[in-house]
Structure formats: structure tokens, C-alpha cells
Enzyme design. Structure first.
Site, short mmCIF file in Angstrom:
data_model
loop_
_atom_site.label_atom_id
_atom_site.label_comp_id
_atom_site.label_asym_id
_atom_site.label_seq_id
_atom_site.Cartn_x
_atom_site.Cartn_y
_atom_site.Cartn_z
N GLY A 31 25.46 -26.83 10.93
CA GLY A 31 26.08 -26.14 12.15
C GLY A 31 27.59 -26.63 12.68
O GLY A 31 28.39 -26.54 13.77
N CYS A 240 21.71 6.31 17.65
CA CYS A 240 22.90 6.96 16.60
C CYS A 240 23.17 8.32 16.52
O CYS A 240 22.05 9.42 15.80
CB CYS A 240 22.84 6.18 15.03
SG CYS A 240 24.21 7.05 13.59
N CYS A 243 22.75 9.54 12.44
CA CYS A 243 21.69 9.36 11.71
C CYS A 243 20.30 8.47 12.04
O CYS A 243 18.70 8.23 12.18
CB CYS A 243 21.59 7.73 10.48
SG CYS A 243 21.15 6.25 11.45
N CYS A 265 26.67 3.96 14.28
CA CYS A 265 26.20 3.21 13.76
C CYS A 265 27.30 2.60 13.29
O CYS A 265 28.34 2.89 12.77
CB CYS A 265 25.35 2.69 12.14
SG CYS A 265 23.71 3.79 12.62
N CYS A 271 23.78 3.80 8.04
CA CYS A 271 23.98 4.60 8.68
C CYS A 271 23.99 5.90 7.63
O CYS A 271 23.28 6.51 7.54
CB CYS A 271 24.77 5.01 9.68
SG CYS A 271 25.61 6.43 10.59
#
Lengths: 325, 365, 202
Positions: A31, A240, A243, A265, A271
Site C-alpha cells: 500500500g 444483466c 446474461c 455487464c 457476460c
């Protein structure tokens, strides 16, 4: 040298060594932003030069590279970066998340779970999570040294006081291994939980700001929040349209100028592979048979307005399935 | 395809072809050559070399041609090429006192040894469009001066130094090797050598505006153009195996030394202070602006309160580079619809919350 | 007469990249033994993996502290790295005799604003003893490693570290985010030990 007359993956060996050394330190201090001697690349600063330099430094001949922008392999910037590496490094490329060994991304984390041995490379425009609160690098660096992140909390709390919500929806700050405050790059906060204890190694490159940082596998990554306002991610009222996935980040697609829209998506490969496996969404079902008009609403109801029965338009645009891609 | 911004490789390639066609312009008009650009647009080439951090007139002219005259794009092209070049070593410091001067002026002295040399300058031209150039007029023949210039002209500002009237320009303690900004990231606080490197490749327009601001009260440095000189200086390196300096070529540079506001106290004798500018090629406006900004950035060491924009080192140095700035401003063209979608979702939710709360409020009112 | 120098990488780009990935994996997954994917010979007293790591990472920008000067001509020739006498000035240290090494605190620890400006130490050891599930021999009870890069915890014994090493390591971790990072080398094997890894003796 490859056939192009440039070095393998463009960067010269000395530059790669310098970036590689920075990456090793980045992994050792999760980080923390390691300054590095970022080079001008043949793509503009702000267009992924940090991610490109990191990818160029890790990439080998046996790697399989996936590049996405906004979750999609097909957006112009993703195409351009993939083209750059195919040209300068001659590596295999893929759009299948599971097949990739190195995934360079802008603004998304793929929906498919990542695995050990994969490396995620994030393009980062502004590596400093506190930059919008404090423009001076000399100050933010001291705050990191002291782990003094109080005013980041204050900022989020002011949001709550003003709007009733934390008003940060992307590039939502995270705490890494309990020590360093980190920008996850401008991914939607929807993706933040995927950073936490991921089995993949996650590398972040900011070219213009000349910083790299890292999250090693299985590292704690916590989104900042408050007990009375716990961190939460975006949810959609519908799956979605293509899908039927109800667990993915959805893009809103405007279908016409009469308010028609649908949600699909953002991860185009996720997808497509779901559709390939036989999953369908409301748009496909609507397309079929006489219930089309009745079900058009499922495609993308927005504030009670069904998508106008412009199924001709919709179906023309829905032609993209695994077979046609 | 259902998302407008998606585009395949074909679209990208086609855009490139269109660009090449647009760059070439009307094929009935003869193509401009790189030699013509280097020879006849030399000030444009100089800026590309200076801000592209690469002294190569031919490549800078090529970049300008490829960029269709867009300087910032040409600078970017040259920088991206430059990063791929191997580094053989560092030259010795340039000695501008030994410059083969083509122009040298001082605003602080009426006359100085070697005289004021105007050289090729736009300064006293009357800015009238010269329509004879439309017809491809021939350049006039220049008559040789009766007396050639001395081989080297002393720097006017050094005359002040002999009297102790201006602060001496001394290397920092220990004379450390300067950082190389093209290899190492900028960090703060940045020493003067680092700042000058940053300014030397900084955007001319940005420095011009900042320098101008110091003249309009945003910091007070009271500048005088002590000396501006332009000409050729020798470039020397010391090969490790030889151990002494050899000349490997010469480059054209412009140098500006500003004489500024004196500093001192009742016990320390007051001295004028310096601001310095140097750039590749003929770049007078750039070096003058750079010298003003350099002086403004020295505020802390000279005991001045950093209040004006030009005095804020981090602000100035972080925003001076037009390759960085141009890239980031223009990256807003890239798709951002995922982040925008996130914002949209939040704004809708907040608006809905307010809308559902409103009627209730009205009832109670 | 000096013996001719051993060559560097047979395929410089490719080998440097593969060694880097090995080192990246080592530091990203502490406690896991990584093995050099190709044959490589380094001059004594450097182990193959030490030599390979040196060529992959060192150049004129990295001051190096060598415990034994024997490999100096090879390193100078292939990597061009400056050699320094003061361990505190080195960005990398090559240690072939762990028993005689200076304490970890003798090396650059980084600065609070720049903890990356600390040394990386390549320390050669006799070998690694993973927590093997051998059916016959006694199961080795190596120390327990945990921290970023480790899913839960991992056991790994390191053979050839001096007494008191893990106490010194604990001190190093106590200064986080300052501190050195280690790459432990045995022949062609490498184990990463970044400053975030906690090692408990079982």
C-alpha cells in the site's frame, strides 16, 4: 530486440531493472507508494503509462496478457494497449480472465474470481488517496509516515452529514494491511471487496505521478467506513439484460432518445462466457416470442418507464453473443 | 456492438490513416522537407528540442512535421523517442563564458566590454506582415562586420560580482552531482539544480504566465535583465579511460541572467540576487521567463514569505511539464462510464430519497 | 593471473525477466521456496540464485555491499554496480556467510517518508526445510510464518541462520514501515522474507 527495432516490451533493460526494484519494494511495503523514474511512453500520460510500464517490466514470453478498460476488452484504449504489447513483446493475448497470467486494467476488476499466479496491473491516474483534500505531496507523504489519516475520515463523515451517504462511489479509499491508506485506482467501490485477500498479486502503476504500489496476495484491504455507516456496494434492481447475472457491475446503455435504456455487464468477457454457457437475460427472453412487448419492461425499467417497444432497435444491438464475437 | 465507444483495431488504424492524410494536406502542394523545417522554422525546432529534452535538430524537425506543427505533440514524440536511448554518460558543465556569441545584450549597463550585440532578433523589427514572403522573396545578403567579435565575451553580470555587488554563484556544499529528472522522480523539497532542470524542460507558455505574474505583484523580485546571450558552446565529456575532457561537439543555447532585488541587513552588506534561465537553441522568451520563475522559487533561501503562485515550488514544478499536463487533461476523452455510472446511481438514489421525503415535509409545514 | 570471468546470462532479456518474476513471487509469497528455472553458474562464493538475482537487479544505480570481495570483478563487469564499504550506504547486500553477517540494523532502514529507501539483503543459507509431510522421518517443526502474501500461515525451517537471527528479525519487523527485506538463498532456491512477515519459532 524484437522485429520492430525496439526492446522487448519497449522499455530498455536498465529502465526495467529500475522499475523491477521499485516493484519489489512495493510488495514489501503493501500500500505504500514507491517513487520510480517513470519514463515517457509512446502513449500519453494519463492513458495508462504507469500500468504499461509495470506490465512491460513483469511481462515474459510465456505470459498471456488480458487488457481491459471499463471492464471491456474491446474499448479503444484497451485495444490500443493490447496492440502495443502484441507489437513490442509478441505475447499471447486473451480476453478470458481465467487464461490470463497478467491482466492490465483501467477502472475495473474482472467479475470472475482471480487465482494464484495471476498478476493484476492497475492503471492509476492519481495514486495519492488524500490528494483531493491536500494537494501538496510534501504534506501527504508526512501524513503517510505518521499514519495520520484522520482527515480522510472527517471528509467521509462530512459527506454523511451533508448527503446522508458517503458520496464517494469510485476510487474509494482503502486501508492496506492495517497501515497504509491507498487509492484502489478509480474502480467503482463495487470492486473494492475483490481487493481483500485476493489470491492474485496486485500491482499499481501511476506513470505521470511516478509511483508504483502493490497489494501482495492474501493481504487485508479494508474500505474505510463507520460503524453507523458501514461500507456498502452498488446494487441494481435488475439483472444483466443479456446474461441475467445479478452479481456483476452493470453499465447503463441508452437505447434511444426517448429514455429507453438497459443494463448490461460491464465485464464483457464475463457476460459473453455466461451467455455461452446458456444463461440469458431479460433482453434475450424479450426478444423471443410474443411476450416481447409485455416483458420489454424487464429490459430496463427506469423510474417506471418501460423501454419503448423498440424491439427492432434492441434486437439489432443485442446481436452480440458468443457466436458473433 | 451496443456500446458506442467500443471500437476495434480497424477503427484505430483508420483514424491513423486519416491523420496521415490530413497531415500531408493538398497533394498538389509540394511536401515540406525535414531539412526545410530545421532550416526555416528554427525557433519552432528549438522549442521542441528544449522541452523535448533532446538536442537533435533533425529529429525535432521530424517530430514537428509528423505533428503537423503542433509543438506540444512534437515535444511528446521527441520525449517518447528519447526514453529509449541508452545513456553513455554526463557532459561537463557548459561554460557559457566561453560561448561563441551571436547575440549578447544587457539592460543594466549602457555599454560593456565587447559591446551590445543585437544579432538575429525580432526585437526592433516592426511587426508588419511581410507580403514579399508570399512570393518567396530572397533573403538579403549580410555584409561582414569590419571588426569580428572577440572569440569570447565576458559575462556582464560577472562585472558586478567583482565588486561583491551580486551574490556569488557557488556550488552547494560538497558539490553533489545534480539529480537527473529524466531518470529520477521529482521529490520535495527540490534543490535549485533540480528546479532548474524542471524549468528548462517546462512549458514555455506556463513559465511565461508565471514569470509575468511576478511582474504584476504576485511576488516582488524587481528584475533587471543583467545579460542575455545566445550562441554556440562546446560540449565536453571526460571519458573514463582518458581522464581529461574532450570536446564532442557544440550546441546553441540561450542564457538569461536576471539581476534582482537586493538582500541584506544592517549588518550583512546588501547584494543583488540572481535568477537564471538556460535553454537549447534560440529561446529568449523562454529563458527570461525561466529566470524570473527561478528567482521567485528561491524565496525560502532568501528569507521571503512564499505567498504568490510563482513562489510555490511544488505547485510550479508539478505542473510545468506539458507532456504530463497534456496527457492528463486529454485523458478525460477516455471512457469513464463505469465511474460515471457509479456517480449516477448515487445521485439518483439521493434524489429519490429527497423526493420521497419532500411531500411529508410539505404536509407538516 | 586472474581466471577468466564467468559469463552473465545466456539470454539477458529473457533470463533477467524470469529471475525477476521469481524474486517477485518470492517476496509476494513469503515462505514459499522458489527455484531458478535455468542453469546458472556464479563465481564463488555466490550461489547460482544469488548471482542470477544480482544480474537481474543491479546496475550503476545500486550501491552494493559485498561480504566477501571475491565476486567483485564479476559483478563490476556484468552489472557495473558501485561497491560500498559501509553497509548503511548499500541498497543491496550480498551475504555468503550468514554466521558472520552484521546485524540487520547495520543496513539502510529507509526513512519514515520513504521506507523504500532501505536495503535488500541476499543471504545465503544452507537450505530450507519445508514442513514436509514425510511418512518416516520426524516431521520438521520449522518456525511459523505469517503476514501479507501468506494465506493463513506456513511453516518453513531455514538451515544455516545464526543463533538469535529470528530475534533480530523481530526487531526489524518492530520498526515497520522501516526495515530491511531479505531474500534467502540456498543454491538455486530462493525464499522471500519481506519486512511484513512475522516468523514465530514453534
Amino acid at each position: 530486440m524484437s522485429a520492430t527495432g525496439y526492446n522487448f516490451a519497449y522499455l530498455d533493460p536498465q529502465t526495467k531493472r529500475m522499475i523491477r526494484r521499485a516493484l519489489l519494494k512495493a510488495v514489501a511495503i503493501p500500500g505504500y507508494q514507491v517513487p520510480f523514474g517513470s519514463r515517457e511512453m509512446p502513449l500519453p500520460y494519463g492513458w495508462g503509462t504507469g500500468g504499461i510500464q509495470v506490465t512491460a517490466s513483469v511481462l515474459g514470453r510465456d505470459d498471456v496478457l488480458k487488457v481491459i478498460d471499463q471492464g471491456s476488452d474491446d474499448t479503444v484504449n484497451a485495444v490500443n494497449i493490447r496492440r502495443f504489447f502484441a507489437r513490442t513483446a509478441d505475447v499471447a493475448t486473451t480476453d478470458r480472465t481465467a487464461e490470463a497470467t497478467v491482466i492490465q486494467t483501467r477502472h475495473r476488476i474482472p467479475e470472475a474470481p482471480l487465482a494464484e499466479g495471476q498478476i493484476m496491473v492497475y492503471q492509476v491516474p492519481e495514486p495519492e488517496p488524500m490528494r483531493r483534500l491536500e494537494p501538496r505531496e510534501a504534506v501527504t507523504r508526512t501524513l503517510h509516515a505518521l499514519a495520520d489519516y484522520g482527515f480522510m475520515h472527517v471528509k467521509l463523515y462530512e459527506d454523511i452529514a451533508r448527503y446522508g451517504h458517503i458520496a464517494t462511489t469510485y476510487d474509494y479509499p482503502v486501508m492496506v494491511n492495517g497501515r497504509y491508506l491507498m487509492s484502489p485506482s478509480p474502480i467503482p467501490k463495487f470492486d473494492n471487496p475483490k481487493l481483500h485477500r485476493s489470491p492474485a498479486l496486485q500491482l499499481f502503476g501511476a506513470g505521470r505521478e511516478k509511483r508504483v504500489y502493490a497489494v501482495p496476495p492474501y493481504t487485508r484491504v479494508e474500505s474505510l467506513d463507520f460503524e453507523d455507516h458501514p461500507f456498502s456496494v452498488q446494487r441494481w434492481d435488475e439483472p444483466c439484460a443479456l446474461c441475467g447475472a445479478d452479481d456483476s457491475f452493470l453499465d447503463e446503455v441508452v437505447l434511444d432518445d426517448a429514455g429507453g435504456r438497459m443494463f448490461v455487464c460491464s465485464d464483457s468477457e464475463y457476460c459473453a462466457s455466461r451467455q455461452h454457457a446458456g444463461h440469458t437475460g431479460p433482453a434475450h427472453r424479450a426478444q423471443r416470442g410474443s411476450l416481447a412487448a409485455a416483458r420489454a419492461g424487464e429490459v430496463g425499467i427506469e423510474q417506471g418507464k418501460p423501454v419503448p417497444a423498440s424491439n427492432d432497435t434492441a434486437s439489432a444491438r443485442l446481436g452480440r453473443g458468443p457466436a458473433s464475437s | 456492438m451496443y456500446v458506442a465507444v467500443k471500437g476495434g483495431e480497424t477503427a484505430i488504424l483508420n483514424a491513423g490513416t486519416l491523420l496521415a492524410q490530413a497531415r500531408r494536406g493538398d497533394p498538389a502542394v509540394s511536401e515540406v522537407s525535414v531539412a526545410q523545417i530545421a532550416g526555416q522554422l528554427r525557433l519552432g525546432v528549438a522549442r521542441v528540442m528544449a522541452e523535448g529534452s533532446l538536442y537533435d535538430e533533425e529529429l525535432a524537425a521530424l517530430a514537428l512535421k509528423q505533428a503537423a506543427g503542433d509543438q506540444v505533440e512534437a515535444i511528446f514524440l521527441l520525449r517518447a523517442y528519447r526514453t529509449t536511448l541508452p545513456r553513455f554518460g554526463y557532459s561537463q558543465p557548459l561554460d557559457t563564458a566561453r560561448m561563441a556569441v551571436r547575440r549578447r545584450i544587457s539592460a543594466t549597463f549602457k555599454e560593456l566590454p565587447g559591446g551590445q550585440v543585437l544579432g538575429p532578433t525580432y526585437d526592433y523589427t516592426q511587426r508588419l506582415l511581410d507580403f514579399s514572403l508570399l512570393a518567396g522573396g530572397e533573403a538579403p545578403v549580410v555584409a561582414e562586420a569590419a571588426q569580428p567579435l572577440p572569440e569570447h565575451l565576458p559575462r556582464g553580470i560577472d562585472l558586478l560580482g567583482e565588486e561583491g555587488l551580486i551574490e556569488p554563484e557557488l556550488p552547494p556544499p560538497g558539490d553533489p552531482a545534480p539529480a537527473d529528472l529524466s531518470r529520477e522522480p521529482l521529490s520535495f523539497p527540490a534543490g535549485r539544480a533540480t528546479r532548474l532542470q524542471n524549468l528548462a524542460r517546462g512549458d514555455e507558455g506556463f513559465l511565461l504566465a508565471l514569470g509575468y505574474s511576478t511582474q504584476r505583484g504576485y511576488s516582488h523580485t524587481h528584475p533587471f535583465a543583467g545579460e542575455i546571450r545566445m550562441g554556440e558552446v562546446a560540449l565536453e565529456v571526460v571519458p573514463e579511460e582518458l581522464g581529461f575532457a574532450i570536446q564532442i561537439g557544440e550546441i546553441t543555447v540561450t542564457e538569461c541572467q536576471m539581476v534582482n532585488q537586493f538582500a541584506g541587513s544592517s549588518t550583512t552588506p546588501p547584494q543583488f540576487t540572481r535568477g537564471y534561465g538556460l535553454a537549447f537553441g534560440e529561446a529568449e522568451r523562454k529563458t527570461m521567463a525561466m529566470a524570473l520563475v527561478d528567482r521567485a522559487l528561491r524565496c525560502a533561501e532568501l528569507g521571503e514569505e512564499p505567498a504568490a503562485p510563482a513562489q510555490q515550488a511544488e505547485f510550479v514544478l508539478s505542473h510545468s511539464d506539458n507532456v504530463e499536463a497534456g496527457g492528463f487533461v486529454q485523458h478525460l476523452k477516455l471512457p469513464h462510464y463505469v465511474d460515471f455510472q457509479s456517480e449516477l446511481e448515487l445521485v439518483r438514489r439521493m434524489r429519490a430519497a429527497i423526493a420521497s421525503a419532500q411531500p411529508a415535509q410539505e404536509q407538516t409545514a | 593471473m586472474n581466471a577468466p570471468l564467468l559469463p552473465g546470462f545466456a539470454q539477458p532479456e529473457d533470463h533477467a525477466q524470469r529471475v525477476f518474476r521469481l524474486l517477485l513471487d518470492a517476496l509476494a509469497r513469503p515462505g514459499r521456496v522458489q527455484t531458478l528455472p535455468f542453469e546458472f553458474a556464479a563465481p564463488a562464493p555466490l550461489a547460482p540464485a544469488t548471482g542470477a538475482a544480482a544480474l537481474a537487479l543491479l546496475d550503476y544505480e545500486t550501491p552494493v555491499w559485498l561480504q566477501s570481495a571475491d565476486s567483485a570483478p564479476w559483478l563490476r563487469f556484468h552489472a557495473g554496480c558501485p561497491l560500498v564499504d559501509d553497509p548503511a550506504r548499500a541498497r543491496f547486500a550480498l551475504i555468503d556467510d550468514a554466521g558472520a553477517m552484521p546485524p540487520l540494523s547495520a543496513f539502510a532502514q529507509g526513512e519514515p517518508e520513504y521506507p523504500d529507501r532501505s536495503a535488500t539483503l541476499l543471504i545465503q543459507v544452507a537450505g530450507f526445510a519445508p514442513h514436509a509431510s514425510t511418512e518416516r522421518g520426524p516431521t520438521l517443526r520449522g518456525p511459523i510464518w505469517s503476514g501479507p502474501g501468506i494465506a493463513d500461515e506456513v511453516r518453513l525451517g531455514v538451515v544455516g541462520l545464526p543463533d538469535g537471527f529470528w530475534r533480530d528479525w523481530q526487531r526489524n519487523a518492530g520498526h515497520f514501515p522501516l526495515g530491511v527485506d531479505l531474500l534467502l538463498v540456498a543454491g538455486a532456491q530462493v525464499v522471500g522474507l519481506p519486512r511484513t512477515t512475522t516468523v514465530r519459532e514453534a
